[in-house]
Design a protein around this motif. Structure first.
Motif, PDB file in Angstrom:
ATOM      1  N   ASP A   1       0.836  -1.197   0.000  1.00 50.77           N
ATOM      2  CA  ASP A   1       0.000   0.000   0.000  1.00 50.77           C
ATOM      3  C   ASP A   1       0.871   1.246   0.000  1.00 50.77           C
ATOM      4  O   ASP A   1       0.649   2.176  -0.780  1.00 50.77           O
ATOM      5  N   ILE A   2       1.846   1.261   0.895  1.00 52.43           N
ATOM      6  CA  ILE A   2       2.715   2.431   1.056  1.00 52.43           C
ATOM      7  C   ILE A   2       4.151   1.969   1.240  1.00 52.43           C
ATOM      8  O   ILE A   2       4.424   1.038   2.004  1.00 52.43           O
TER       9      ILE A   2
ATOM     10  N   ARG B   1       1.557   1.489  -3.922  1.00 54.38           N
ATOM     11  CA  ARG B   1       0.544   2.409  -4.439  1.00 54.38           C
ATOM     12  C   ARG B   1       0.928   3.848  -4.161  1.00 54.38           C
ATOM     13  O   ARG B   1       0.636   4.755  -4.946  1.00 54.38           O
ATOM     14  N   LYS B   2       1.590   4.081  -3.019  1.00 59.67           N
ATOM     15  CA  LYS B   2       1.979   5.425  -2.607  1.00 59.67           C
ATOM     16  C   LYS B   2       3.384   5.358  -2.018  1.00 59.67           C
ATOM     17  O   LYS B   2       3.724   4.408  -1.308  1.00 59.67           O
TER      18      LYS B   2
ATOM     19  N   ASP C   1       5.067  10.596  -3.767  1.00 55.96           N
ATOM     20  CA  ASP C   1       3.794  11.250  -3.461  1.00 55.96           C
ATOM     21  C   ASP C   1       3.938  12.293  -2.360  1.00 55.96           C
ATOM     22  O   ASP C   1       3.357  13.376  -2.445  1.00 55.96           O
ATOM     23  N   SER C   2       4.697  11.971  -1.312  1.00 60.18           N
ATOM     24  CA  SER C   2       4.825  12.875  -0.166  1.00 60.18           C
ATOM     25  C   SER C   2       6.251  12.843   0.355  1.00 60.18           C
ATOM     26  O   SER C   2       6.931  11.810   0.266  1.00 60.18           O
TER      27      SER C   2
END
Length: 266
Positions: free
Chosen positions: A180-181, A214-215, A240-241
């Protein structure tokens, strides 16, 4: 000052200056030059530096402190960054963590949240709250004893400086999982080149973490911003971040934001 404390101080100074002078260091550490010479000789035996006449220089062009000596650098910033990253994760997430001091702090912050703090109690959940996929032996060791985590450890060859597993076995496991991350620690962030690290084998594994997620969140202190390192992980378009401390230069933050990255400062 204990020998361990002296060694940490010497290696910290070497990381900043690139070289050490016995007489100057003796004054700074408040011990005799003879003691510093013995310390440098022992550190040279461990291949942590190279002895020279009257002092020492960094070992290699791209000097990398072992993780145990890096953990005290910018410690408060790393803990704040880690807490902010943990707040971005949700129960049930499959989280990838590469190795490093900041990602180690992320693992610890996540463990604290699952004790019941920060609004996360785990009540009503019978299984693990998080699945953590990591190639870092120290992170796996800290989390493996906690029942709220399912730990997936990659295979591979261990790098003693960072406790990271690298190589084809590591890549083989990562190619079979979906994240997911991915939370990545890095050694450099450049607006043109992207994100980088010192070692090419670690860069390849971190790139796989990013590709399988995904991120992607970068967890890094502001001293890495604008810095370059030998091996490229990926471009900024894959990030992403970025969670960093308030020391980030405004122009750097602006460039990252223009690249479509969410910049979170703590």
């Amino acid at each position: 000052m204990s020998k361990q404390a002296r060694w940490s101080t010497l290696l910290e100074l070497l990381a900043v200056e690139g070289k050490l002078d016995v007489e100057q260091v003796a004054v700074a550490v408040d011990v005799s030059p003879a003691t510093i010479r013995r310390d440098l000789d022992e550190l040279a035996e461990q291949r942590l530096l190279v002895r020279t006449r009257g002092g020492a220089i960094a070992h290699g062009v791209s000097y990398e402190l072992p993780l145990r000596y890096k953990s005290s650098r910018r410690a408060s910033e790393k803990r704040r960054i880690a807490a902010a990253v943990a707040d971005l994760l949700s129960m049930g997430d499959v989280v990838g963590l590469n190795g490093g001091t900041t990602t180690t702090e992320v693992a610890r912050a996540l463990a604290l949240r699952t004790r019941g703090g920060a609004g996360v109690s785990g009540e009503g959940h019978s299984g693990p709250l998080y699945t953590v996929v990591t190639n870092a032996l120290n992170i796996a060791g800290e989390l493996a004893v906690r029942p709220q985590f399912k730990i997936v450890v990659t295979g591979g060859v261990a790098r003693p400086q960072t406790y990271e597993l690298v190589g084809p076995l590591t890549a083989g496991v990562l190619s079979e999982v979906v994240l997911d991350i991915a939370v990545l620690g890095v050694d450099g962030v450049d607006p043109q080149l992207g994100v980088m690290t010192h070692q090419e084998d670690e860069a390849g594994i971190s790139r796989l973490f990013a590709e399988r997620a995904r991120k992607v969140i970068l967890a890094t202190d502001s001293s890495k911003m604008g810095k370059r390192a030998f091996a490229r992980i990926c471009g900024l378009d894959r990030i992403d971040s970025i969670v960093t401390d308030a020391g980030i230069a405004p122009d750097m933050a602006a460039k990252l934001t223009e690249a479509g990255i969410e910049v979170i400062t703590v």
